[in-house]
Design a protein around this motif. Structure first.
Motif, PDB file in Angstrom:
ATOM      1  N   PRO A 186      36.897  77.377 -29.638  1.00 23.77           N
ATOM      2  CA  PRO A 186      36.056  77.539 -28.864  1.00 23.77           C
ATOM      3  C   PRO A 186      36.199  78.468 -27.584  1.00 23.77           C
ATOM      4  O   PRO A 186      37.280  78.645 -26.974  1.00 23.77           O
ATOM      5  N   ARG A 187      35.101  79.117 -27.083  1.00 22.16           N
ATOM      6  CA  ARG A 187      35.079  80.215 -26.101  1.00 22.16           C
ATOM      7  C   ARG A 187      34.217  79.660 -24.847  1.00 22.16           C
ATOM      8  O   ARG A 187      33.157  79.656 -24.907  1.00 22.16           O
ATOM      9  N   ALA A 188      34.977  79.479 -23.643  1.00 21.41           N
ATOM     10  CA  ALA A 188      34.192  79.091 -22.614  1.00 21.41           C
ATOM     11  C   ALA A 188      33.098  80.132 -22.133  1.00 21.41           C
ATOM     12  O   ALA A 188      33.859  81.361 -22.006  1.00 21.41           O
ATOM     13  N   ALA A 189      32.252  79.934 -21.605  1.00 25.41           N
ATOM     14  CA  ALA A 189      31.260  81.089 -21.039  1.00 25.41           C
ATOM     15  C   ALA A 189      31.283  81.055 -19.631  1.00 25.41           C
ATOM     16  O   ALA A 189      32.006  79.952 -18.765  1.00 25.41           O
ATOM     17  N   SER A 190      31.319  82.055 -19.193  1.00 25.48           N
ATOM     18  CA  SER A 190      31.817  82.193 -17.436  1.00 25.48           C
ATOM     19  C   SER A 190      30.581  81.407 -16.731  1.00 25.48           C
ATOM     20  O   SER A 190      31.343  80.872 -15.497  1.00 25.48           O
ATOM     21  N   GLY A 191      29.610  81.061 -16.965  1.00 26.28           N
ATOM     22  CA  GLY A 191      28.816  80.060 -16.259  1.00 26.28           C
ATOM     23  C   GLY A 191      28.598  78.740 -16.597  1.00 26.28           C
ATOM     24  O   GLY A 191      27.905  78.047 -16.276  1.00 26.28           O
ATOM     25  N   GLY A 192      29.758  78.391 -17.399  1.00 27.11           N
ATOM     26  CA  GLY A 192      29.831  76.998 -18.104  1.00 27.11           C
ATOM     27  C   GLY A 192      29.444  77.053 -19.199  1.00 27.11           C
ATOM     28  O   GLY A 192      28.697  77.631 -19.916  1.00 27.11           O
ATOM     29  N   GLY A 193      29.782  75.846 -19.985  1.00 24.29           N
ATOM     30  CA  GLY A 193      29.651  75.524 -21.279  1.00 24.29           C
ATOM     31  C   GLY A 193      30.282  76.627 -22.263  1.00 24.29           C
ATOM     32  O   GLY A 193      31.403  77.034 -21.777  1.00 24.29           O
ATOM     33  N   PHE A 194      29.780  76.683 -23.579  1.00 23.99           N
ATOM     34  CA  PHE A 194      30.562  77.583 -24.565  1.00 23.99           C
ATOM     35  C   PHE A 194      29.733  78.544 -25.132  1.00 23.99           C
ATOM     36  O   PHE A 194      28.511  78.397 -25.530  1.00 23.99           O
ATOM     37  N   LEU A 195      30.486  79.583 -25.457  1.00 17.06           N
ATOM     38  CA  LEU A 195      29.709  80.532 -26.093  1.00 17.06           C
ATOM     39  C   LEU A 195      29.454  80.223 -27.668  1.00 17.06           C
ATOM     40  O   LEU A 195      30.402  79.482 -28.119  1.00 17.06           O
ATOM     41  N   TRP A 196      28.392  80.693 -28.229  1.00 23.70           N
ATOM     42  CA  TRP A 196      27.776  80.339 -29.504  1.00 23.70           C
ATOM     43  C   TRP A 196      28.892  81.007 -30.707  1.00 23.70           C
ATOM     44  O   TRP A 196      28.782  82.186 -30.896  1.00 23.70           O
ATOM     45  N   THR A 197      30.062  80.384 -31.091  1.00 21.90           N
ATOM     46  CA  THR A 197      31.035  80.961 -32.156  1.00 21.90           C
ATOM     47  C   THR A 197      30.531  80.409 -33.588  1.00 21.90           C
ATOM     48  O   THR A 197      31.106  79.366 -34.011  1.00 21.90           O
ATOM     49  N   PHE A 198      29.549  81.154 -34.061  1.00 25.20           N
ATOM     50  CA  PHE A 198      28.837  80.832 -35.038  1.00 25.20           C
ATOM     51  C   PHE A 198      29.150  81.956 -36.398  1.00 25.20           C
ATOM     52  O   PHE A 198      29.768  82.914 -35.868  1.00 25.20           O
ATOM     53  N   ASP A 199      28.677  81.765 -37.485  1.00 30.43           N
ATOM     54  CA  ASP A 199      28.478  82.494 -38.482  1.00 30.43           C
ATOM     55  C   ASP A 199      29.514  83.634 -38.701  1.00 30.43           C
ATOM     56  O   ASP A 199      29.227  84.647 -38.638  1.00 30.43           O
TER      57      ASP A 199
ATOM     58  N   VAL B  16      39.622 100.002 -45.523  1.00 27.71           N
ATOM     59  CA  VAL B  16      40.369 100.631 -46.675  1.00 27.71           C
ATOM     60  C   VAL B  16      41.990 100.807 -46.117  1.00 27.71           C
ATOM     61  O   VAL B  16      42.620 101.463 -46.943  1.00 27.71           O
ATOM     62  N   GLU B  17      42.273 100.262 -44.840  1.00 30.44           N
ATOM     63  CA  GLU B  17      43.763 100.292 -44.629  1.00 30.44           C
ATOM     64  C   GLU B  17      44.741  98.930 -45.254  1.00 30.44           C
ATOM     65  O   GLU B  17      45.621  98.828 -44.837  1.00 30.44           O
ATOM     66  N   GLY B  18      43.596  98.170 -45.676  1.00 28.30           N
ATOM     67  CA  GLY B  18      43.956  96.738 -46.065  1.00 28.30           C
ATOM     68  C   GLY B  18      44.208  95.667 -45.239  1.00 28.30           C
ATOM     69  O   GLY B  18      44.638  94.507 -45.322  1.00 28.30           O
ATOM     70  N   ARG B  19      43.510  96.123 -43.878  1.00 26.21           N
ATOM     71  CA  ARG B  19      43.552  95.189 -42.819  1.00 26.21           C
ATOM     72  C   ARG B  19      42.408  94.243 -42.743  1.00 26.21           C
ATOM     73  O   ARG B  19      41.290  94.395 -43.227  1.00 26.21           O
ATOM     74  N   HIS B  20      42.694  92.839 -42.353  1.00 28.16           N
ATOM     75  CA  HIS B  20      41.786  91.809 -42.476  1.00 28.16           C
ATOM     76  C   HIS B  20      41.132  91.605 -41.159  1.00 28.16           C
ATOM     77  O   HIS B  20      41.623  91.690 -40.148  1.00 28.16           O
ATOM     78  N   TYR B  21      39.715  91.377 -41.118  1.00 23.11           N
ATOM     79  CA  TYR B  21      38.793  91.130 -39.962  1.00 23.11           C
ATOM     80  C   TYR B  21      37.964  89.979 -40.263  1.00 23.11           C
ATOM     81  O   TYR B  21      37.554  89.350 -41.207  1.00 23.11           O
ATOM     82  N   LEU B  22      37.560  89.257 -38.949  1.00 22.14           N
ATOM     83  CA  LEU B  22      36.552  88.349 -38.892  1.00 22.14           C
ATOM     84  C   LEU B  22      35.450  88.489 -38.064  1.00 22.14           C
ATOM     85  O   LEU B  22      35.822  88.754 -36.843  1.00 22.14           O
ATOM     86  N   TYR B  23      34.333  88.735 -38.282  1.00 19.06           N
ATOM     87  CA  TYR B  23      33.233  88.768 -37.575  1.00 19.06           C
ATOM     88  C   TYR B  23      32.490  87.535 -37.121  1.00 19.06           C
ATOM     89  O   TYR B  23      32.348  86.699 -38.254  1.00 19.06           O
ATOM     90  N   TYR B  24      31.903  87.107 -36.082  1.00 19.29           N
ATOM     91  CA  TYR B  24      31.296  85.888 -35.897  1.00 19.29           C
ATOM     92  C   TYR B  24      30.736  86.181 -34.363  1.00 19.29           C
ATOM     93  O   TYR B  24      30.563  86.982 -33.662  1.00 19.29           O
ATOM     94  N   GLY B  25      29.877  85.058 -34.025  1.00 15.91           N
ATOM     95  CA  GLY B  25      29.108  84.966 -32.851  1.00 15.91           C
ATOM     96  C   GLY B  25      27.643  84.754 -33.054  1.00 15.91           C
ATOM     97  O   GLY B  25      27.188  84.775 -34.251  1.00 15.91           O
ATOM     98  N   SER B  26      26.730  84.798 -32.057  1.00 19.01           N
ATOM     99  CA  SER B  26      25.543  84.623 -32.068  1.00 19.01           C
ATOM    100  C   SER B  26      24.812  84.967 -30.797  1.00 19.01           C
ATOM    101  O   SER B  26      25.401  85.798 -30.054  1.00 19.01           O
TER     102      SER B  26
END
Length: 738
Positions: free
Chosen positions: A159-172, A179-189
């Motif tokens: 979970p990622r805290a939002a600057s104004g309180g609460g938590f950012l939507w860490t979804f999807d 092509v270099e064989g490196r792995h990534y993960l995209y997320y957010g909302s």
């Protein structure tokens, strides 16, 4: 005897050089939704072809049918995209993540094959780590696509805290390998935007700092593919779940790096306040609305498809109105037009018969058991726990029939540490591809052209090799998941080269081979579907006179003035949505038949600051509860061009409102609504926008029930602070060009 030998030789040649295309009868068409046989809703679909040859689809945790209990992410599979089997859920009470609260939603799966096992990423809407809705990304692993799934002890993205309180939507979540064989993960909302983080080699741990790739309050449901040397970030925008007024759609930007910056076809960043995005998928006025949250797959002929959910506007609810939305799984062809992905070349979702993805192999090969039929020289290999029956190649194996000439695609799953070579064609028209996992090389030689190599870094397990020959253009890729995410790629263009028709050779000292498909390469659709064009001018108002002659005014106010050839409209804190219905509306009777309404709007909404929801634009209007509104609008820190729809959605008069987004706004923007009718007498309004009055972006379509044509008009409202005035230079009505 010599004559008999000659006759037998001719017969043998005829048998082995017959037409390379599969001799089976033409495939039966399919139609959406493809999940109908086992589910009424199958939202946020993720898809992968397992190493056993089946296609597996995963969905979010809604009930499959109205009377069912929610399932904790569903699994189904098919071999041909027609016949499906439902296989159960990813989690149950025995393996639910320990750090997810008992009431947390487990949503939006994404599945990949990493380091010899299946890895499933998913949203957890509420964790035990903090009080409140502190969403995170979970991860689970399994030896097979069905499981058993073992979740990690902690989130892969916490979970990622939002600057104004609460938590950012860490979804999807959506994983990807470059092509270099490196792995990534995209997320957010929407609350927080879209982000990407590097992952460890096993796909389970973030590496380094995350990078923001799309502005907040615009996109969710990210998905990334590589195509022609570009990385395409696609995301869904607007409300996913507004029943019959859902305008959810998919948009794209591209970059030379998986970390961005991602720009659309107009060169506008997905991080800009006036946010960019080139339309990939949006509704067209047929059965389906709210098409989005997608995945991308490639069939045996190299044709890409988009798999997504959508809502039947005539049957939008799974439960009672304003409850769970009915979002089945759909699939349509994804074309690449001028370098950009477009669903059915821009036609959007299909609701009639369509060609299914091509599965299985030609040349008489049993794809899921290559040693069984269609290949000489391969022996039966061991039955693999993941893939099932395999073929073993020691030396040279050859297909019994020749592959097509000029345009051909080969796909094969390979296992083993030693080099494997695939040869298509012969002589100067021979294509030779070698994958050497130990030497860490992917090598291509086409005809007499130069040899091209690229380094390869691969973890254990099955690897997928694809080879495409399209005349002089040759591409070889090696991947783990085969989801347009190659970990190694070689592309070369050899002038004058085209592969010849010949049996395909596969050679290796000890290679396990499975899921071998050889097919004629699909012919790409490269021409965009036609869009509305203006014909002769029918009338309108150039605002040359202070009198609003020919206009009907709903709730007149002193905020509208006409002077110097323009209509000026001071924005006030009014609206048309929900129960407000206090905004002024200017309306004109439209012409008969098919037509286009156009206006030029000047509205400076600034950038970045919050000015909710100042807006102005065109409206197709029957009543305060039955309208479609196209305009520039400030939505939190973003500036968007929204095409919204409100209608009565329940018998007791309850209304539903939702919107689609189209194009990119600017302080000066041109807007169009194109009106047509369908065979049932419904009125269709398709929206178009332009930032220069010449190049137009056409997007979503909303429908009105049969009856009188909705009137066309202008609106401006949404907030008095800061003081803002919208200026319309004209309203013109054109005949829709045939």
């Amino acid at each position: 005897m010599r004559a008999l030998i000659a006759i037998l030789t001719v017969v043998l040649l005829l048998l082995t050089t017959s037409a390379p295309a599969d001799a089976r009868p033409p495939r039966e068409p399919i139609r959406n939704p493809v999940s109908a046989s086992f589910a009424d809703t199958f939202a946020d679909p993720a898809v992968i072809q397992g190493k056993d040859g089946w296609w597996y689809a995963y969905s979010t945790a809604d009930p499959l049918r109205a009377d069912d209990a929610p399932g904790v992410m569903h699994i189904a599979r098919t071999r041909d995209w027609r016949s499906w089997s439902y296989l159960g859920t990813v989690f149950d009470g025995s393996n639910r993540p320990s750090w997810a609260t008992a009431t947390s939603g487990l949503w939006a799966p994404d599945v990949r094959y990493v380091a010899g096992r299946y890895v499933l990423y998913f949203t957890v809407t509420d964790t035990t780590l903090h009080p409140g809705d502190d969403s995170a990304i979970g991860v689970a692993t399994a030896p097979t696509p069905v499981g058993p799934w073992t979740p990690s002890d902690t989130p892969v993205v916490a979970p990622r805290a939002a600057s104004g309180g609460g938590f950012l939507w860490t979804f999807d979540p959506a994983a990807f390998t470059d092509v270099e064989g490196r792995h990534y993960l995209y997320y957010g909302s929407y609350f927080g935007g879209l982000w990407v983080t590097r992952l460890s080699a096993d796909g389970l741990t973030p590496v380094g700092a995350a990078t923001q790739v799309a502005i907040d309050n615009r996109y969710e449901g990210s998905y990334v593919v590589r195509h022609d040397g570009w990385y395409y970030l696609m995301g869904s925008a607007a409300n996913c779940c507004a029943g019959p007024t859902t305008g959810y759609s998919v948009f794209a930007g591209r970059s030379r790096s998986p970390l961005g910056p991602f720009l659309d076809a107009d060169g506008i960043s997905l991080l800009a306040s006036a946010v960019g995005g080139t339309t990939v998928l949006t509704q067209n006025g047929n059965t389906w609305v709210g098409a989005g949250h997608h995945a991308v797959v490639t069939d045996a002929r190299g044709q890409t498809f988009v798999v997504y959910h959508a809502i039947d506007r005539n049957q939008p609810w799974l439960t009672e109105p304003f409850g769970i939305n009915r979002r089945p799984m759909l699939i349509d062809r994804l074309d690449w037009i001028d370098g950009w992905p477009r669903t059915r070349a821009g036609l959007g979702p299909s609701d009639g018969p369509q060609a299914a993805p091509v599965t299985g192999s030609g040349l008489g090969i049993t794809a899921e058991d290559p040693a069984a039929r269609g290949i000489w020289g391969a022996t039966a290999g061991p039955t693999d726990p993941q893939s099932g029956p395999t073929a073993r190649v020691r030396g040279v194996a050859t297909t019994q029939r020749p592959a097509p000439a000029d345009r051909v695609r080969l796909r094969a799953d390979l296992r083993g540490d030693r080099a494997t070579t695939v040869v298509l064609g012969r002589g100067d028209r021979r294509l030779r591809v070698t994958f050497d996992p130990t030497g860490q090389r992917l090598t291509v030689r086409a005809g007499t052209g130069a040899t091209v190599r690229t380094p390869v870094t691969f973890s254990p397990g099955w690897r997928t090799l694809t080879v495409t020959a399209d005349g002089p253009q040759v591409t070889a890729q090696v991947s783990s998941s085969d989801l347009a995410d190659p970990a190694a790629e070689v592309t070369t263009r050899v002038r004058g080269f085209a592969v010849s028709s010949a049996p395909v050779q596969v050679s290796g000292s000890d290679t396990l081979l499975d899921n071998l498909t050889i097919r004629p390469l699909a012919r790409p659709h490269t021409t965009a579907a036609p869009v509305p064009q203006v014909g002769r001018l029918l009338g309108g108002d150039e605002f040359d006179s202070p009198a609003l002659t020919g206009w009907d005014v709903v709730r007149p106010s002193g905020d509208v003035t006409v002077a110097d050839g323009a209509l000026s409209w001071r924005l006030t804190s009014t609206d048309l949505t929900g129960g407000s219905n206090n905004a002024t509306v200017l309306l004109r009777q439209p012409p008969a038949g098919d037509w286009i309404a156009e206006t030029r709007l000047r509205l400076d909404l600034g950038t970045d600051t919050v000015r909710n929801y100042q807006q102005a634009g065109l409206v197709a209007y029957r009543s305060d509860d039955d309208f479609a509104r196209l305009g520039s609008v400030a939505i939190w820190n973003t500036r968007q061009t929204e095409f919204g729809r409100e209608l009565v959605a329940t018998a007791d008069g309850g209304t539903s409102y939702g919107g689609a987004v189209i194009g990119t706004p600017a302080p000066e923007v041109w807007l169009r609504l194109a009106h047509t009718t369908d065979a049932a007498g419904e009125h269709l309004f398709r929206a178009g926008t332009s930032r220069d009055g010449r190049a137009w972006t056409w997007g979503a379509t909303w429908t009105f029930a049969p009856g009188a044509t909705p009137r066309i008009g202008l609106v401006a409202h949404g907030g008095a602070e800061p003081a803002t005035t919208a200026t319309f230079d004209y309203l013109r009505l054109y005949r829709l060009a045939p």
